[in-house]
Design an enzyme around this catalytic site. Structure first.
Site, PDB file in Angstrom:
ATOM      1  N   SER A 152       0.849  -1.197   0.000  1.00  0.00           N
ATOM      2  CA  SER A 152       0.000   0.000   0.000  1.00  0.00           C
ATOM      3  C   SER A 152       0.875   1.234   0.000  1.00  0.00           C
ATOM      4  O   SER A 152       2.048   1.191   0.380  1.00  0.00           O
ATOM      5  CB  SER A 152      -0.875  -0.001   1.255  1.00  0.00           C
ATOM      6  N   TYR A 165      -1.833  -0.790  10.337  1.00  0.00           N
ATOM      7  CA  TYR A 165      -1.952  -1.098   8.910  1.00  0.00           C
ATOM      8  C   TYR A 165      -0.735  -0.562   8.152  1.00  0.00           C
ATOM      9  O   TYR A 165      -0.182  -1.242   7.279  1.00  0.00           O
ATOM     10  CB  TYR A 165      -3.258  -0.492   8.379  1.00  0.00           C
TER      11      TYR A 165
END
Ligand code: NAD
Length: 272
Positions: A152, A165
């Site tokens: 990501s 995350y």
């Protein structure tokens, strides 16, 4: 002339294939002639994607699989091999964030529950590593294979609110580089490991952060993201397909250990 991006007849496993982004990848690859195994904890969601591929004349199966449970992954691998043949390509797509691991006015960083942090870290990092152990062993035996991880944007620059995350995806990017070197040095020069780093795509895992749950309007965070994305919009699943096709195919034959941002320029923009 040979199509450099050809993936027809390749056996491709997509974990998290019942989800928004990886479901779209499975559909794209199925339509491109790959034999696609759609693996997901949610069998109904995986089934829907596989059925769509089959309805379009492609070859696909849906298999229930928990990427955090090696027994479940091994069982899935047996089904895939029996039904589609030896695996050529693995996409480690299962992953995501969790509201409980996200800071907010009601939840300070100091109170974030360790179970939620562990859940997010495990889902993204272990959920990438464990399927790689199971499916990668097969690639080592045949001496060929391609692994594509899903990292990501927040692996390059941590985003506010989502400490676990961000750290977990940084671990996925780091592991991508580590494994690319490890397989070449120890097993085969014909096994490639890369990752894509999607920017902001409006899906179920981040909808609560980017849009207001009642009105559907953009939140301040959603607006800030658009303002910091030179291309001025969220990504659409189809925006990922060119990069996926490149990294999975012979077009990227000499490319390993890279993490490619697909983010409308977000990562390049300093905000000034
Ligand atoms: P999604 O929630 O639509 O899909 C995730 C899928 O993973 C779901 O179908 C879910 O059932 C499955 N899953 C969850 N836990 C699992 C487990 N233990 N075992 C097997 N399957 C499991 O999410 P998405 O937005 O399509 O994200 C796909 C990937 O892309 C994730 O790794 C995510 O972190 C990453 N990503 C998303 C964005 C974004 O903007 N949406 C940005 C960067 C990276």
């Amino acid at each position: 002339m040979k199509n450099l991006f050809d993936v027809s007849d390749k056996v491709i496993v997509v974990t998290g294939g019942g989800g928004v982004l990886c479901g779209a990848m499975a559909e794209y690859l199925g339509a491109a002639g790959a034999k696609t195994a759609v693996l997901d904890l949610n069998l109904a969601a995986a089934g829907k994607i596989a059925d769509g591929i089959k309805a379009g004349g492609g070859r696909a199966i849906a298999v229930e699989c928990n990427v955090l449970d090696k027994k479940s992954i091994t069982a899935a691998e047996k089904v895939v091999t029996a039904e589609l043949g030896d695996i050529d390509i693995l996409i480690n797509g299962a992953g995501g964030n969790k509201k409980e691991a996200t800071t907010s006015p009601d939840m300070s960083f100091f109170d974030l529950p360790s179970e939620a942090i562990r859940f997010v870290f495990d889902l993204n990092f272990l959920g990438t590593l464990l399927p790689t152990q199971v499916f990668g062993r097969r690639m080592v035996e045949s001496g060929e294979g391609v692994i594509l991880n899903v990292s990501s944007m927040n692996a390059f620059r941590p985003l506010t609110k989502i400490a676990a995350y961000s750290a977990a995806k940084a671990a996925v990017s780091n592991f991508t580089q580590w494994l690319a070197v490890h397989v070449c040095q120890n097993y085969s020069k014909d096994i490639r490991v890369n990752a894509i780093a999607p920017g902001f795509f409006l899906t179920e895992q981040n909808r609560f952060l980017l849009t207001d749950e009642t009105t559907g309007e953009l939140t301040n965070r959603g607006r800030t993201i658009i303002e910091h994305t030179p291309m001025g919009r969220f990504g659409k699943a189809e925006d990922l397909m060119g990069t996926v096709a490149w990294l999975l195919s012979d077009a990227a034959k000499f490319v390993t250990g890279v993490v490619v941002p697909v983010d409308g320029g977000f990562c390049a923009f300093s905000g000034v």
